[in-house]
Write an enzyme that holds these catalytic residues in place. Sequence first.
Site, PDB file in Angstrom:
ATOM      1  N   LYS A 113       0.890  -1.170  -0.135  1.00  0.00           N
ATOM      2  CA  LYS A 113       0.137  -0.002  -0.002  1.00  0.00           C
ATOM      3  C   LYS A 113       0.853   1.247  -0.027  1.00  0.00           C
ATOM      4  CE  LYS A 113      -4.260  -2.182   1.348  1.00  0.00           C
ATOM      5  NZ  LYS A 113      -4.047  -3.308   1.791  1.00  0.00           N
TER       6      LYS A 113
HETATM    7  C1  LIG Z   1      -4.515  -4.524   1.320  1.00  0.00           C
HETATM    8  C2  LIG Z   1      -3.902  -5.743   1.207  1.00  0.00           C
HETATM    9  C3  LIG Z   1      -4.330  -6.849   0.547  1.00  0.00           C
HETATM   10  C4  LIG Z   1      -5.689  -6.583  -0.535  1.00  0.00           C
HETATM   11  O1  LIG Z   1      -5.661  -5.592  -1.413  1.00  0.00           O
HETATM   12  P1  LIG Z   1      -6.814  -5.280  -1.926  1.00  0.00           P
HETATM   13  O2  LIG Z   1      -6.338  -3.885  -2.880  1.00  0.00           O
HETATM   14  O3  LIG Z   1      -7.653  -4.640  -1.165  1.00  0.00           O
HETATM   15  O4  LIG Z   1      -7.580  -6.343  -2.809  1.00  0.00           O
HETATM   16  C5  LIG Z   1      -3.608  -7.924   0.273  1.00  0.00           C
HETATM   17  N1  LIG Z   1      -2.549  -8.115   1.095  1.00  0.00           N
HETATM   18  C6  LIG Z   1      -2.059  -7.038   1.833  1.00  0.00           C
HETATM   19  C7  LIG Z   1      -0.700  -7.289   2.691  1.00  0.00           C
HETATM   20  C8  LIG Z   1      -2.843  -6.022   2.015  1.00  0.00           C
HETATM   21  O5  LIG Z   1      -2.271  -5.014   2.868  1.00  0.00           O
END
Ligand SMILES: *Cc1c(COP(=O)(O)O)cnc(C)c1O
Length: 469
Positions: A113
């Site tokens: 993220k």
């Molecule tokens: C947010 C997240 C996901 C899922 O991503 P999306 O964009 O919500 O589908 C998967 N793995 C980790 C470690 C995350 O932080």
Amino acid sequence: MQYVSTRGGMSPQTFSQVLLSGLAPDGGLAMCETYPQVSSDELNAWRKLSYAELAFEIIRKFATDIPEADLRDIISRTYTEEVFGTADITPVKTLAPNLHVLALSNGPTLAFKDMAMQLLGNLFEYALAKNNAELNILGATSGDTGSAAEYAMRGKKGIRVFMLSPYQKMSPFQTAQMFSLQDPNIFNIAVKGVFDDCQDMVKAVSNDHAFKAAHQIGTVNSINWARVVAQVVYYFKGYLAVTSDNSQKVSFSVPSGNFGNICAGHIARQMGLPIEKLILATNENDVLDEFFRTGVYRVRSSAETQQTSSPSMDISKASNFERFIFDLTGRDAALTAELFRKVDQEGGFDLSDSPLFAKIAEYGFVSGSSSHADRLVTIKQVWDQFGVEVDTHTADGIKVALEKRDVNVPVLCLETALPAKFEATMIEALGRKPARPAAYENIESLPQRSEVMEASAEAIKAFVDAHTK
Ligand SMILES: *Cc1c(COP(=O)(O)O)cnc(C)c1O
């Protein structure tokens, strides 16, 4: 480039306008009016670019209202070795022939993220300074969004962050990462409920247009368009890293919850990137896997939403999914609005008998799910066979990739977090603690700061009101 709502009720807006807003006024999500196309010549020319240069070339196609020199400056300040730990930004680890991991988790919070959020922090600061405005970011997190947002926004002028997280449901590491921040513009709020209760509180505030306007409320949740666009970049980067010419196709395996990350893959494919398959992997909360297998989209209640060892995917409805449905319906906003009215009123919709269901394959999607036992086995197997430690979410992606891939097509498994964030499960899988970057050695023992709150939209409104005067 102009932006419209998936439900058809928003007059076209610029990138800068949708950057600072959450849901569209009609409850839909912002989408680019058309997908910019990338020609094969252009893709070839991009082979020699650095991550930041590539990001500029892609994002400029979406952010057409930001002067190019400004955009280039923002992007080059974002994607640096200093912030992301390597000059490559997203290095590829090859496990076996045609089986790769695309490392997206070397930013400040050790999860993918950061890739989008660090850019968002710089874009917000730029846009706010330009308009002499303030922004109060209200977000919901099951762990990784919140810390990524806070590390991107801490100390930024004119920005406050109000971050809701489910009380005592994040890992100790995730909790420490967020709650140890002492910056006065960061507010951590622990909600007595699950992630979806947090998300519902954010939605309720967003739907209160008067409150939202009076308090300059914005969002950084995965519905934010700029975040999705920032994520498009690493699909291109990953593709270019494992191919030598554009006649080759690759597949991506993506651990999915809110459909944000894989939505970016869908967009990259719509732009012309030669993607064979988009392999969607869920954990036990298999709302999306069920849809892609059966055509039935059935959201779960809070009670039905399981707390799993890949907690960042513990969702009951996928907030970005509407963007894909908009495309699947041939960009029929009235039909999209009708389907998501059903989601709100009847808990889902069923396309199993619709011609739309057959069209899903044209978009390259396949899906599968993974369980706690599966992820333990996968983590151990990847370590034993390849000497690589992967976290629980990445393991879910690898597990489903191994089931669904064509062995003749390279597959890039997106690494969405580092194992250090999920120590307990790593110990269960490997019998020892995972590697932890030196800067995070004693993070759990730092003093923490947070506010405990009932799952109530009124409570969060009162809190925001009191802290924005
Ligand atoms: C947010 C997240 C996901 C899922 O991503 P999306 O964009 O919500 O589908 C998967 N793995 C980790 C470690 C995350 O932080």
